[in-house]
Write a protein that holds these residues in place. Structure first.
Motif, PDB file in Angstrom:
ATOM      1  N   PHE A 168       0.838  -1.183   0.000  1.00  0.00           N
ATOM      2  CA  PHE A 168       0.000   0.000   0.000  1.00  0.00           C
ATOM      3  C   PHE A 168       0.883   1.246   0.000  1.00  0.00           C
ATOM      4  O   PHE A 168       2.093   1.172   0.235  1.00  0.00           O
ATOM      5  CB  PHE A 168      -0.953   0.020   1.200  1.00  0.00           C
ATOM      6  CG  PHE A 168      -0.259  -0.029   2.542  1.00  0.00           C
ATOM      7  CD1 PHE A 168       0.115   1.135   3.205  1.00  0.00           C
ATOM      8  CD2 PHE A 168       0.021  -1.259   3.148  1.00  0.00           C
ATOM      9  CE1 PHE A 168       0.746   1.089   4.442  1.00  0.00           C
ATOM     10  CE2 PHE A 168       0.653  -1.312   4.383  1.00  0.00           C
ATOM     11  CZ  PHE A 168       1.024  -0.141   5.029  1.00  0.00           C
ATOM     12  N   THR A 169       0.278   2.383  -0.280  1.00  0.00           N
ATOM     13  CA  THR A 169       0.991   3.661  -0.333  1.00  0.00           C
ATOM     14  C   THR A 169       0.667   4.506   0.883  1.00  0.00           C
ATOM     15  O   THR A 169      -0.502   4.648   1.253  1.00  0.00           O
ATOM     16  CB  THR A 169       0.621   4.440  -1.606  1.00  0.00           C
ATOM     17  OG1 THR A 169       1.014   3.674  -2.758  1.00  0.00           O
ATOM     18  CG2 THR A 169       1.332   5.789  -1.650  1.00  0.00           C
ATOM     19  N   VAL A 170       1.688   5.046   1.499  1.00  0.00           N
ATOM     20  CA  VAL A 170       1.520   6.022   2.575  1.00  0.00           C
ATOM     21  C   VAL A 170       1.597   7.397   1.932  1.00  0.00           C
ATOM     22  O   VAL A 170       2.643   7.805   1.425  1.00  0.00           O
ATOM     23  CB  VAL A 170       2.605   5.873   3.656  1.00  0.00           C
ATOM     24  CG1 VAL A 170       2.421   6.922   4.749  1.00  0.00           C
ATOM     25  CG2 VAL A 170       2.579   4.477   4.251  1.00  0.00           C
ATOM     26  N   GLU A 171       0.495   8.110   1.925  1.00  0.00           N
ATOM     27  CA  GLU A 171       0.427   9.388   1.230  1.00  0.00           C
ATOM     28  C   GLU A 171       1.153  10.490   2.007  1.00  0.00           C
ATOM     29  O   GLU A 171       1.402  10.377   3.201  1.00  0.00           O
ATOM     30  CB  GLU A 171      -1.043   9.791   1.018  1.00  0.00           C
ATOM     31  CG  GLU A 171      -1.848   8.807   0.192  1.00  0.00           C
ATOM     32  CD  GLU A 171      -1.407   8.741  -1.261  1.00  0.00           C
ATOM     33  OE1 GLU A 171      -0.630   9.627  -1.686  1.00  0.00           O
ATOM     34  OE2 GLU A 171      -1.836   7.810  -1.968  1.00  0.00           O
ATOM     35  N   LEU A 208       3.000   6.543   8.676  1.00  0.00           N
ATOM     36  CA  LEU A 208       2.960   5.087   8.544  1.00  0.00           C
ATOM     37  C   LEU A 208       2.080   4.492   9.629  1.00  0.00           C
ATOM     38  O   LEU A 208       1.327   3.540   9.389  1.00  0.00           O
ATOM     39  CB  LEU A 208       4.384   4.521   8.632  1.00  0.00           C
ATOM     40  CG  LEU A 208       4.514   2.999   8.720  1.00  0.00           C
ATOM     41  CD1 LEU A 208       3.905   2.316   7.503  1.00  0.00           C
ATOM     42  CD2 LEU A 208       5.984   2.614   8.892  1.00  0.00           C
ATOM     43  N   LEU A 209       2.150   5.045  10.834  1.00  0.00           N
ATOM     44  CA  LEU A 209       1.319   4.556  11.936  1.00  0.00           C
ATOM     45  C   LEU A 209      -0.161   4.659  11.590  1.00  0.00           C
ATOM     46  O   LEU A 209      -0.930   3.713  11.806  1.00  0.00           O
ATOM     47  CB  LEU A 209       1.635   5.339  13.207  1.00  0.00           C
ATOM     48  CG  LEU A 209       0.792   5.026  14.445  1.00  0.00           C
ATOM     49  CD1 LEU A 209       0.991   3.581  14.875  1.00  0.00           C
ATOM     50  CD2 LEU A 209       1.147   5.979  15.580  1.00  0.00           C
ATOM     51  N   GLU A 210      -0.568   5.795  11.051  1.00  0.00           N
ATOM     52  CA  GLU A 210      -1.968   5.976  10.670  1.00  0.00           C
ATOM     53  C   GLU A 210      -2.382   4.997   9.583  1.00  0.00           C
ATOM     54  O   GLU A 210      -3.485   4.430   9.617  1.00  0.00           O
ATOM     55  CB  GLU A 210      -2.189   7.417  10.194  1.00  0.00           C
ATOM     56  CG  GLU A 210      -2.090   8.455  11.311  1.00  0.00           C
ATOM     57  CD  GLU A 210      -2.045   9.875  10.783  1.00  0.00           C
ATOM     58  OE1 GLU A 210      -2.578  10.761  11.466  1.00  0.00           O
ATOM     59  OE2 GLU A 210      -1.478  10.094   9.681  1.00  0.00           O
ATOM     60  N   SER A 211      -1.497   4.775   8.618  1.00  0.00           N
ATOM     61  CA  SER A 211      -1.816   3.849   7.528  1.00  0.00           C
ATOM     62  C   SER A 211      -1.935   2.418   8.030  1.00  0.00           C
ATOM     63  O   SER A 211      -2.843   1.680   7.619  1.00  0.00           O
ATOM     64  CB  SER A 211      -0.742   3.936   6.438  1.00  0.00           C
ATOM     65  OG  SER A 211      -0.754   5.200   5.808  1.00  0.00           O
TER      66      SER A 211
END
Length: 307
Positions: free
Chosen positions: A236-239, A244-247
């Protein structure tokens, strides 16, 4: 994780907007020594925050921290300014440093703005103790300079400014005139650091001789990057602007977290491969070889995590 129980034994509010705390062990025992540039993480109702230690580094009986009140911040500074009093106790993690002086440096050039002076004070103490060559440039608002008197007692090679133009003029001259082997250390607001780094880079300073201490919670959004989870093969992509924690949390992965500022160590995740842009104040250089702090650090390209 080991924690220390510390009692507030003195409070100093002489500098407007800055509260200085002296913290001692419950039994007035000698506290763990620390490297210059170290911080402690103090727990509060809103989470945890890191604050630079400004007192004696070797076998201290007290830890000293100075906290700028940030009305729009996460709440830690408001709690320290408005709720804490002499006799109260706080829980803190032992000292850690990602901003230590480089011992092989021929000179240490310290550059600070506002409350960014705090990690520099322990650098000055160390330089005096070990007779190291040090110079300080410090810019602050009129009447709001922290440790001004103490700086004068620690070094004769400090330049203090209350206007930006004078500081910038001296900054360019200082960066251009340092002897070979000088290392520069910078702390202050993000824009201040960006401006100083830009000036240093334009004058030929290599990144290996520039050391930065960011304020917690002031990191740039960062570029998007890809994450691969080795346990599931999920990619997946971290925008930009998303951690990263939120993703990971949004995808159902329960990652422990506390401070969301890269200071407490709770959200450490193992890295199997890829380039990590470390922005935390917790991991050592060795630990960064195979770990990252999910709340603040980012990847470049694709990062594979052992989750």
């Amino acid at each position: 994780m080991t924690t220390l129980t510390l009692e507030v034994v003195a409070v100093d509010d002489q500098v407007p907007g800055i509260r200085t705390l002296r913290l001692a062990g419950a039994g007035r025992e000698v506290l763990p020594s620390f490297t210059p540039g170290s911080h402690i993480v103090i727990q509060c109702a809103e989470g945890a925050n890191a604050y630079s230690l400004t007192g004696e580094t070797t076998s201290p009986h007290e830890y000293v921290v100075s906290v700028l009140e940030c009305p729009q911040g996460r709440g830690g500074s408001r709690w320290i300014h408005r709720a804490l009093a002499v006799g109260d106790t706080v829980m803190a993690h032992p000292p850690r440093s990602a901003f230590a002086p480089v011992l092989r440096a021929t000179r240490h050039l310290l550059i600070a703005a506002g409350i960014g002076i705090t990690p520099m004070v322990s650098h000055l103490r160390s330089a005096r103790r070990w007779d190291r060559d040090v110079r300080l440039l410090y810019v602050h608002r009129e009447g709001r300079g922290a440790y001004v008197d103490e700086i004068g007692s620690l070094t004769d090679n400090a330049s203090l400014f209350t206007d930006r133009a004078s500081f910038l003029s001296e900054l360019s001259s200082a960066l251009a005139g340092q002897p070979f082997g000088t290392h520069a250390y910078m702390c202050g607001p993000s824009q201040f650091i960006d401006d100083v780094v830009t000036t240093a880079t334009a004058l030929g300073w290599p990144g290996s001789r520039i050391h930065i201490e960011h304020f917690g919670g002031e990191l740039a959004p960062g570029d998007p990057f890809e994450v691969e989870l080795s346990c599931s093969g999920d990619v997946f992509t971290v925008e930009s602007g998303v951690s990263l924690l939120e993703s990971l949390t949004a995808r159902g992965h329960a990652v422990p977290s506390l401070c969301h500022q890269g200071v407490c160590g709770e959200c450490r995740v193992p890295v199997r491969s890829g380039q990590v842009l470390h922005r935390d104040l917790y991991l050592s250089d060795d630990e960064r070889a195979d770990s990252m702090m999910a709340c603040v650090s980012r990847g470049s390209g694709r990062v594979e995590l052992e989750l």
